[in-house]
Design a protein around this motif. Structure first.
Motif, PDB file in Angstrom:
ATOM      1  N   GLY A 128      39.960 -36.431  43.686  1.00 12.55           N
ATOM      2  CA  GLY A 128      39.341 -37.826  44.013  1.00 12.55           C
ATOM      3  C   GLY A 128      37.990 -37.527  44.889  1.00 12.55           C
ATOM      4  N   HIS A 129      38.601 -36.621  45.829  1.00 14.28           N
ATOM      5  CA  HIS A 129      37.357 -36.255  46.916  1.00 14.28           C
ATOM      6  C   HIS A 129      36.333 -35.593  46.357  1.00 14.28           C
ATOM      7  CE1 HIS A 129      35.908 -33.905  50.443  1.00 14.28           C
ATOM      8  NE2 HIS A 129      35.601 -34.929  50.855  1.00 14.28           N
ATOM      9  N   ALA A 130      36.491 -34.399  45.424  1.00 11.63           N
ATOM     10  CA  ALA A 130      35.539 -33.662  44.673  1.00 11.63           C
ATOM     11  C   ALA A 130      34.495 -34.558  43.959  1.00 11.63           C
ATOM     12  CB  ALA A 130      36.240 -32.510  43.856  1.00 11.63           C
ATOM     13  N   VAL A 131      35.107 -35.371  43.181  1.00  9.17           N
ATOM     14  CA  VAL A 131      34.399 -36.270  42.246  1.00  9.17           C
ATOM     15  C   VAL A 131      33.417 -37.053  43.465  1.00  9.17           C
ATOM     16  CG1 VAL A 131      34.233 -38.223  41.033  1.00  9.17           C
ATOM     17  CG2 VAL A 131      35.992 -36.703  40.754  1.00  9.17           C
ATOM     18  N   TRP A 132      33.830 -37.500  44.466  1.00  7.00           N
ATOM     19  CA  TRP A 132      33.247 -38.546  45.401  1.00  7.00           C
ATOM     20  C   TRP A 132      31.800 -37.824  46.032  1.00  7.00           C
ATOM     21  CZ3 TRP A 132      33.112 -37.988  51.083  1.00  7.00           C
ATOM     22  CH2 TRP A 132      32.382 -38.816  51.698  1.00  7.00           C
ATOM     23  N   CYS A 133      32.198 -36.262  46.180  1.00  8.63           N
ATOM     24  CA  CYS A 133      31.275 -35.444  46.518  1.00  8.63           C
ATOM     25  C   CYS A 133      29.925 -35.417  45.678  1.00  8.63           C
ATOM     26  CB  CYS A 133      31.753 -33.937  46.766  1.00  8.63           C
ATOM     27  SG  CYS A 133      32.821 -33.882  48.215  1.00  8.63           S
ATOM     28  N   ALA A 134      30.251 -36.067  44.474  1.00  9.36           N
ATOM     29  CA  ALA A 134      28.949 -35.939  43.612  1.00  9.36           C
ATOM     30  C   ALA A 134      28.180 -37.196  43.584  1.00  9.36           C
ATOM     31  CB  ALA A 134      29.442 -35.649  41.902  1.00  9.36           C
ATOM     32  N   LEU A 161      36.629 -44.716  46.083  1.00  6.23           N
ATOM     33  CA  LEU A 161      36.817 -43.108  46.593  1.00  6.23           C
ATOM     34  C   LEU A 161      36.416 -43.146  48.031  1.00  6.23           C
ATOM     35  CD1 LEU A 161      36.037 -41.165  43.385  1.00  6.23           C
ATOM     36  CD2 LEU A 161      38.267 -41.292  44.315  1.00  6.23           C
ATOM     37  N   SER A 162      35.204 -43.833  48.258  1.00  4.23           N
ATOM     38  CA  SER A 162      34.733 -43.451  49.855  1.00  4.23           C
ATOM     39  C   SER A 162      35.855 -44.140  50.922  1.00  4.23           C
ATOM     40  CB  SER A 162      33.225 -44.036  50.027  1.00  4.23           C
ATOM     41  OG  SER A 162      33.533 -45.711  49.912  1.00  4.23           O
ATOM     42  N   GLU A 163      36.884 -44.759  50.441  1.00  4.53           N
ATOM     43  CA  GLU A 163      37.923 -45.257  51.583  1.00  4.53           C
ATOM     44  C   GLU A 163      38.748 -44.121  51.881  1.00  4.53           C
ATOM     45  OE1 GLU A 163      39.547 -48.963  50.303  1.00  4.53           O
ATOM     46  OE2 GLU A 163      37.435 -49.753  50.243  1.00  4.53           O
ATOM     47  N   GLN A 164      38.760 -43.171  50.968  1.00  5.25           N
ATOM     48  CA  GLN A 164      39.461 -41.778  51.280  1.00  5.25           C
ATOM     49  C   GLN A 164      40.863 -42.083  51.430  1.00  5.25           C
ATOM     50  OE1 GLN A 164      37.074 -38.693  52.773  1.00  5.25           O
ATOM     51  NE2 GLN A 164      35.670 -39.872  51.164  1.00  5.25           N
ATOM     52  N   THR A 165      41.531 -42.966  50.728  1.00  6.33           N
ATOM     53  CA  THR A 165      42.930 -42.988  50.741  1.00  6.33           C
ATOM     54  C   THR A 165      43.479 -42.032  50.200  1.00  6.33           C
ATOM     55  OG1 THR A 165      42.247 -45.446  50.154  1.00  6.33           O
ATOM     56  CG2 THR A 165      44.639 -45.135  50.102  1.00  6.33           C
ATOM     57  N   ARG A 166      44.729 -41.455  50.949  1.00  9.70           N
ATOM     58  CA  ARG A 166      45.481 -40.332  50.284  1.00  9.70           C
ATOM     59  C   ARG A 166      46.863 -40.797  49.480  1.00  9.70           C
ATOM     60  NH1 ARG A 166      44.262 -35.354  53.438  1.00  9.70           N
ATOM     61  NH2 ARG A 166      42.604 -35.768  54.759  1.00  9.70           N
ATOM     62  N   GLY A 167      46.954 -40.134  48.478  1.00  7.79           N
ATOM     63  CA  GLY A 167      47.981 -40.431  47.434  1.00  7.79           C
ATOM     64  C   GLY A 167      49.008 -39.237  47.442  1.00  7.79           C
ATOM     65  N   ALA A 168      49.395 -38.929  45.939  1.00 11.26           N
ATOM     66  CA  ALA A 168      50.337 -37.842  45.713  1.00 11.26           C
ATOM     67  C   ALA A 168      49.857 -36.741  46.476  1.00 11.26           C
ATOM     68  CB  ALA A 168      50.417 -37.720  44.192  1.00 11.26           C
ATOM     69  N   GLY A 169      50.887 -35.769  46.971  1.00  5.32           N
ATOM     70  CA  GLY A 169      50.495 -34.655  47.596  1.00  5.32           C
ATOM     71  C   GLY A 169      49.729 -34.715  48.997  1.00  5.32           C
ATOM     72  N   THR A 185      43.289 -40.591  40.238  1.00  7.64           N
ATOM     73  CA  THR A 185      44.107 -41.702  39.552  1.00  7.64           C
ATOM     74  C   THR A 185      44.250 -42.738  40.234  1.00  7.64           C
ATOM     75  OG1 THR A 185      45.129 -39.960  38.420  1.00  7.64           O
ATOM     76  CG2 THR A 185      46.195 -41.750  38.332  1.00  7.64           C
ATOM     77  N   ASP A 186      44.470 -42.718  41.626  1.00  5.09           N
ATOM     78  CA  ASP A 186      44.761 -43.684  42.471  1.00  5.09           C
ATOM     79  C   ASP A 186      43.535 -44.814  42.629  1.00  5.09           C
ATOM     80  OD1 ASP A 186      47.059 -42.764  43.056  1.00  5.09           O
ATOM     81  OD2 ASP A 186      46.370 -42.084  45.089  1.00  5.09           O
ATOM     82  N   ALA A 187      42.072 -44.075  42.564  1.00  4.95           N
ATOM     83  CA  ALA A 187      40.901 -44.781  42.493  1.00  4.95           C
ATOM     84  C   ALA A 187      40.998 -45.504  41.069  1.00  4.95           C
ATOM     85  CB  ALA A 187      39.780 -43.891  42.920  1.00  4.95           C
ATOM     86  N   MET A 188      41.317 -44.959  40.130  1.00  2.83           N
ATOM     87  CA  MET A 188      41.261 -45.540  38.832  1.00  2.83           C
ATOM     88  C   MET A 188      42.037 -46.986  38.747  1.00  2.83           C
ATOM     89  SD  MET A 188      40.626 -42.986  35.942  1.00  2.83           S
ATOM     90  CE  MET A 188      42.160 -41.839  35.959  1.00  2.83           C
TER      91      MET A 188
END
Ligand code: G1P
Length: 291
Positions: free
Chosen positions: A113-119, A219-227, A233-236
């Motif tokens: 999610g963070h990688a996608v947000w970087c784009a 995604l910009s809320e940077q919420t951590r999920g699995a692992g 997936t969490d953002a979706m």
């Protein structure tokens, strides 16, 4: 009418630890299936689906990906001098046009999610495709193209899915299936890497998405999920409250080339599908009494 999808994002910042030492100095996306690097298959699939802007989210040690999608004058000159016109034409065909590629960096490995947000700045306020290059498909037409067809009817967000052995659901994102046919059904929920007992189905998210730009503000809320990672997936799962998500159970099959088993199987399957290689390759396997 839905806004056309022109841009695709390729997250290529992963460390590739499962393929060490092969990936110590070489990006995992450059591992080859027969004679093409994984990233080339993903770019070809995107181009076939009408993509015109290729955005790579890279990391350290990934410069060679940039070089791969650049002109290589010395090589082209040598091929020309040696009269290798087929190889030369092939190189030209595969190259995105000048100005069609963009590169940005994910500075820390904080999750997909963070990688996608970087784009986000490169994509802007428009829908985009997301392709995970580890996931290689044998499909005709390509999976993203099949998903684009669904998108033209439904708009919104589209996720490609395939069935997985129920015992393997905890390796993937899993969707809950609502009404509609395989070519476009309503997704009612999603969960990242559930335990088998908690999985809403055995339909897994196989690495192809069409997403609306509103995903970036989630995604910009940077919420951590699995692992402990920031998960797409969490953002979706948040975006689904306000926008439609359509699942496409495409025709074709994925090879998870992030695993050694998937990668080796893909090499055999793709080799046996190549008219110039299949015959001699099979003969060799027979000689060794492997088939
Ligand atoms: C990612 C996604 C997951 C998806 C998978 C496909 O997981 O988070 O939902 O099913 O890719 O490969 P990863 O493989 O990065 O753990």
């Amino acid at each position: 009418m839905s806004k056309r999808v022109r841009t695709a994002v390729f997250p290529v910042a992963g460390l590739g630890t499962r393929f060490l030492p092969a990936t110590k100095a070489m990006p995992k996306e450059m591992l080859t299936v027969v004679d093409r690097p994984l990233i080339q298959y993903a770019v070809d699939e995107a181009r076939e689906a009408g993509i015109e802007h290729f955005v790579f989210v890279t990391g350290r040690n990934k410069g060679v990906i940039e070089d791969h999608f650049d002109k290589q004058y010395e090589l082209e000159h040598t091929l020309e001098q040696r009269g290798k016109s087929a190889a030369l034409a092939e190189l030209g065909r595969e190259l995105p046009q000048a100005g069609q590629t963009s590169f940005t960096r994910q500075q820390e490995p904080l999750g997909l999610g963070h990688a996608v947000w970087c784009a986000r700045e490169l994509v802007g306020d428009q829908p985009f495709a997301l392709l995970l290059p580890d996931m290689l498909f044998k499909a005709n037409p390509g999976v993203l193209k099949q998903m684009m067809e669904a998108y033209e009817t439904t708009g919104g967000n589209i996720v490609g899915v395939e069935e997985v052995d129920p015992k393997d659901v905890s390796s993937y994102g899993i969707v809950a299936r609502g009404e509609g046919p395989d070519s476009g059904f309503k997704i009612t929920g999603m969960v990242e890497k559930p335990l088998p007992k908690d999985a809403p189905s055995n339909l897994f998210i196989s690495g192809r998405y069409i997403l609306q730009p509103e995903i970036f503000s989630i995604l910009s809320e940077q919420t951590r999920g699995a692992g402990g990672e920031i998960q797409i997936t969490d953002a979706m799962q948040v975006l689904i409250r306000s926008q439609s998500f359509t699942g496409v159970k495409y025709s074709g099959k994925v090879f998870d080339c992030g695993s050694k088993n998937g990668f080796l199987t893909a090499n055999v399957v793709f080799a046996l599908d190549r008219p110039d290689i299949a015959g001699p390759f099979l003969a060799e396997l027979k000689k060794l009494k492997l088939v």
